[in-house]
Design a protein around this motif. Sequence first.
Motif, mmCIF file in Angstrom:
data_model
loop_
_atom_site.group_PDB
_atom_site.id
_atom_site.type_symbol
_atom_site.label_atom_id
_atom_site.label_comp_id
_atom_site.label_asym_id
_atom_site.label_seq_id
_atom_site.Cartn_x
_atom_site.Cartn_y
_atom_site.Cartn_z
ATOM 1 N N GLU A 30 0.834 -1.233 0.038
ATOM 2 C CA GLU A 30 -0.086 0.023 -0.170
ATOM 3 C C GLU A 30 0.755 1.276 -0.010
ATOM 4 O O GLU A 30 0.638 2.265 -0.699
ATOM 5 C CB GLU A 30 -1.046 -0.072 1.176
ATOM 6 N N ILE A 136 -1.512 3.737 7.475
ATOM 7 C CA ILE A 136 -1.479 2.441 6.634
ATOM 8 C C ILE A 136 -1.673 1.259 7.267
ATOM 9 O O ILE A 136 -2.216 0.170 7.441
ATOM 10 C CB ILE A 136 -0.345 2.637 5.507
ATOM 11 N N LYS A 140 -4.508 -1.542 7.214
ATOM 12 C CA LYS A 140 -4.197 -2.996 6.742
ATOM 13 C C LYS A 140 -4.581 -3.889 7.817
ATOM 14 O O LYS A 140 -4.946 -5.010 7.711
ATOM 15 C CB LYS A 140 -2.910 -3.190 6.289
#
Length: 150
Positions: A30, A136, A140
């Motif tokens: 990502e 991030i 996730k």
Amino acid sequence: MAQAFAATVGAWVLKVEGALQAIFQESAQELVGQLDQLLVDMVYAQPQPAGYTRTGFLRASFMASTTAMPQLTRDGPGISVPPDLGEVVLVINGADLSDTLYLGYTANYAAYVHYGARGRAPRPWVDLVAQRWIAIVETKAAEVKQRLGL
């Protein structure tokens, strides 16, 4: 490294085999995707400077390694170069939690674009995306936790 990363995610991740590795790899992928997109937004989607021909080499020079930081040593070829993040994804997928993952550009002018030079404004896409790392990882981790039904 694994313990520090697990602390960022939460205690639950240590109880589920493979969860920490999945979160690490998905977070790294990502981050790479966001680096690429922000570079496009801040550089390639902007008007081209007069007298300059964009080749895409800066995007294509993105590399990943588990042994050393990619160096700013490569001259642009002067022709269009399509970006391909396939090798970067392979390095990420092959990385173990005990590995340090080095991500960077090899185009020798990357720092000039990032920090600005010759009267051109800086386009600090790397710094801006690096600041998103914790968010991030949290995103996730939540996705993996939901996929596992936890």
